[in-house]
Write a protein that holds these residues in place. Structure first.
Motif, PDB file in Angstrom:
ATOM      1  N   VAL B 116      33.921 -37.253  -6.585  1.00  0.00           N
ATOM      2  CA  VAL B 116      33.144 -36.010  -6.498  1.00  0.00           C
ATOM      3  C   VAL B 116      33.829 -34.835  -7.212  1.00  0.00           C
ATOM      4  O   VAL B 116      33.154 -34.091  -7.929  1.00  0.00           O
ATOM      5  N   PHE B 146      28.670 -29.858  -4.267  1.00  0.00           N
ATOM      6  CA  PHE B 146      29.352 -31.145  -4.387  1.00  0.00           C
ATOM      7  C   PHE B 146      30.713 -31.100  -3.691  1.00  0.00           C
ATOM      8  O   PHE B 146      31.059 -31.974  -2.906  1.00  0.00           O
ATOM      9  N   VAL B 289      26.208 -39.047  -3.523  1.00  0.00           N
ATOM     10  CA  VAL B 289      25.676 -37.675  -3.599  1.00  0.00           C
ATOM     11  C   VAL B 289      24.157 -37.711  -3.822  1.00  0.00           C
ATOM     12  O   VAL B 289      23.415 -36.907  -3.241  1.00  0.00           O
ATOM     13  N   ALA B 316      23.030 -36.084  -9.887  1.00  0.00           N
ATOM     14  CA  ALA B 316      24.002 -37.037  -9.315  1.00  0.00           C
ATOM     15  C   ALA B 316      23.697 -38.456  -9.797  1.00  0.00           C
ATOM     16  O   ALA B 316      24.607 -39.203 -10.169  1.00  0.00           O
TER      17      ALA B 316
END
Lengths: 43, 645
Positions: B116, B146, B289, B316
């Protein structure tokens, strides 16, 4: 550029480029590994 | 000194501190001047060669099992364990299952928190370089969203890491003691890197608002680069342990450390594992995500929220798939290196004991790509002008289905004796021909090329090219894709007619063909779509609920496949803790049935998703406290004023 927008010419030119390119990819990438791409045709 | 100058100074100092933290382990790894006096004595002993008396002390030499170099023995041999409470203390439960669970959960979270921040860095960079101020703000908000998700997961990763170490110490003390003795020269580096990672992450997160503009923003972005370098190095170090367990180096045949820690780290499989894991983590992180965004989309009450989470899910997914596409090629390299290291290990993996797990893996890979394509086709529904592609989608479905069926065909079937007799052998007379690598390479390359084509259609969905050579460009693109399919299928068929040692090389031009489509067609499409006429805006949020379930499917398939591949990689060592060096003498040194392994993987996946839902819920509690104006719109939604975090 005008001639290239003619569909027939465009297809022919595209085919020449694409077939030539993929044949080169096949040949040289096999050659780089020390292998013969044309093995079957030479036998 | 003004406020701005002071902020700049502090931010530069913070960045300097992070670089210092990054370099600290390297400095620590250098030979200390305090022990510098001892070095020449060892050198002197080494110069003599063989087993020799040096300065009155016996110096024993050993031969590296992999590098075949000689080195001074600097560690104890690998312990010869026996099944008993000393080496394998246990509860009334299978210890291997417990360690499997602890390892897998730590890996899931570890992958997530490493991936991430990399997404975050990419999106924040896009925000910084985007000239459109409103869009830049949206990217910035997305990057912040995020990192916010990963922060809670980061704490959980550390907790799971602690649980893992305790599980090792409790259930496998002899093995853990040996492994930590081998990696002792870098253990403190790992610990320091972890401290550096935590420090950098928290400064990066909490400094977001204070460093949101101009020069300070660049410093903030640089922090994310440092953060990701630290994270990646951490992962590389952890990979060196599993690399050592599979393909040990830097030790002699008794497992004694020979003094060269680089040999221990840089094993035969270390680099392929590094590449495979980094790509896998990124694809997995993108999937998780995207699933988070899908969940939020489905739970949204307003159009604005739906638009935001639709956009987030798309970004994502796109980032995840960008790393998914090269993943099979990295996997192929890893397998090649496995075969090069120990042919028998490769055969156990792909042609023997574990071969059926690879069929399941192929099924999962196929599901990943099918889900991605399905999502993209659904996503075309939110843009006006993309209807023109709808009638061609059935052809893509046909190509995907053909590629998929070939890709999952097993070489031999599991059958009853009666079925075996009826079929005349383990191989099906027709379908059995597809269960070989030549056909499977063709199958997966057809699937990936079709995914690239779906992406190209998606990217040009609501646009019409205005360049003077648009007609030629479109025809060229069509012909190039058609020739790529022909070349991939031709190479797959050609492989049947040439010897195995030549055939094995055909996968390289096949991969190059797929990558050519990816790079050249994306580039051509970008050039053609520069200044293109828009048929209408992308109406974010106006997408079917089915598409969001596809994203959840994508994430679940990633999670399941990670669990599966981890199990395959680990169980290929069979009855060895460290391959050919330290034998596993516990009662569980056998390979589980496919059914048991699948159930165990499913249990791990279920636990991960339940726990990550808890993490999402915690994140939503923070979001509720944020001021209303903090929400930023997305393209296509009603414009909203930019706010702070």
């Amino acid at each position: 550029m005008g001639a290239l927008n003619n569909p027939v010419i465009a297809v022919i030119v595209s085919l020449i480029i694409a077939v030539g390119y993929f044949t080169m990819v096949d040949h040289y990438l096999m050659d780089m590994q020390g292998l013969d791409y044309w093995y079957l045709f030479r036998e | 000194m003004g406020l701005v100058a002071r902020k700049k100074l502090f931010s530069i100092m913070a960045l300097g501190a992070m670089v210092g933290l990054l370099l600290l382990p390297i400095v620590m790894a250098l030979p200390s001047p305090a022990i510098g006096e001892e070095a020449p004595a060892v050198e002197a002993g080494q110069a003599g060669g063989g087993q020799k008396e040096g300065e009155g002390e016996k110096v024993e030499k050993g031969r590296d099992v992999y590098y075949k170099t000689e080195g001074i023995v600097a560690g104890a041999p690998a312990p010869k364990t026996t099944d008993g409470p000393a080496d394998y203390p246990r509860y009334n439960f299978e210890s291997r299952v417990l360690i499997w669970f602890a390892n897998q959960q730590h890996l899931y979270y570890g992958s997530f928190v490493l991936a991430v921040p990399i997404f975050c860095m990419i999106i924040e960079f896009m925000g910084v370089v985007t000239k459109d101020k409103a869009l830049a703000k949206k990217y910035d908000q997305l990057a912040y969203d995020f990192i916010k998700i990963s922060l809670t997961a980061y704490s959980l990763t550390a907790v799971l890491g602690g649980i893992l170490i305790f599980t090792f110490l409790t259930l496998y003390p002899a093995f853990f003691s040996y492994l930590s003795s081998i990696f002792r020269p870098v253990m403190h580096i790992y610990a320091l890197m972890f401290v550096a990672e935590s420090g950098t992450l928290y400064i990066y997160y909490y400094g977001w608002d204070k460093m949101k503009e101009g020069f300070l923003k660049w410093i903030h972005l640089s922090m994310s680069v440092i953060l990701n370098i630290i994270g990646t190095l951490l992962m590389f170090l952890a990979n060196s342990w599993i690399g050592f367990m599979m393909s040990p180096a830097g030790v002699d045949e008794q497992g004694r450390f020979l003094g060269n820690i680089w040999h221990v780290i840089h094993t035969a499989l270390w680099n392929p594992l590094n590449l495979h894991r980094i790509l896998g983590n990124m694809a997995f992180g993108g999937g998780v995500v995207a699933a988070y965004a899908a969940y939020k989309f489905l739970a949204s009450k307003t159009d604005e929220e739906r638009a935001h989470y639709d956009w987030m899910g798309y970004i994502a997914m796109a980032l995840g798939v960008a790393f998914l596409i090269p993943l099979p090629f990295a996997g192929y390299w890893l397998m090649r290196e496995v075969y090069a290291y120990r042919q028998q290990m490769g055969i156990t993996l792909m042609g023997g004991l574990l071969a059926w797990l690879f069929i399941i893996q192929a099924t999962m890979i196929g599901i990943l790509f099918l889900s991605t394509n399905y999502y993209l086709w659904q996503a075309m529904g939110r843009m006006r002008g993309a209807e023109k592609y709808q009638r061609y989608i059935k052809y893509l479905v046909f190509l995907l289905a053909c590629g998929y069926m070939v890709f999952i065909t097993p070489h031999t079937m599991v059958m009853t004796p009666a079925e075996l007799k009826a079929m005349g052998g383990q191989q099906h007379p027709v379908l059995g021909n597809y269960g070989v690598m030549s056909a499977k390479n063709g199958g997966i390359n057809v699937i990936i090329t079709t995914t690239v084509l779906s992406f190209v259609w998606y990217m040009r969905g609501n646009k019409v090219s205005t360049v003077s050579w648009a007609k030629f460009g479109n025809i060229f693109m069509g012909v190039f894709f058609a020739c790529a399919y022909v070349n991939i299928i031709w190479l797959a068929i050609y492989g049947y007619y040439i010897p195995a040692n030549v055939r094995v090389g055909l996968s390289v031009p096949q991969v190059a063909t797929t990558l050519s489509c990816l790079f050249f067609m994306f580039a051509l499409n970008s050039v053609m779509m520069r200044g293109a006429k828009q048929m209408g805006p992308i109406e974010w949020g106006k997408i079917s609920a089915r598409s969001q379930y596809a994203l959840i499917m994508l994430a679940t398939a990633f999670t399941w496949m990670m669990g599966l591949m981890g199990y395959i990689r680990s169980s290929v060592r069979l009855f060895w803790h460290v391959n050919e060096i330290m034998r596993d003498n516990s009662p569980w040194a056998y390979t589980h049935t496919v059914g048991f392994a699948a159930n165990m993987i499913s249990a791990n996946v279920l636990f991960f998703w339940i726990s990550i839902l808890f993490v999402f819920w915690l994140g939503s509690l923070t979001a509720k406290k944020a001021p209303v104006e903090a929400k930023v719109g997305v393209p296509g939604a009603v414009p909203q004023p930019a706010g702070s975090h």
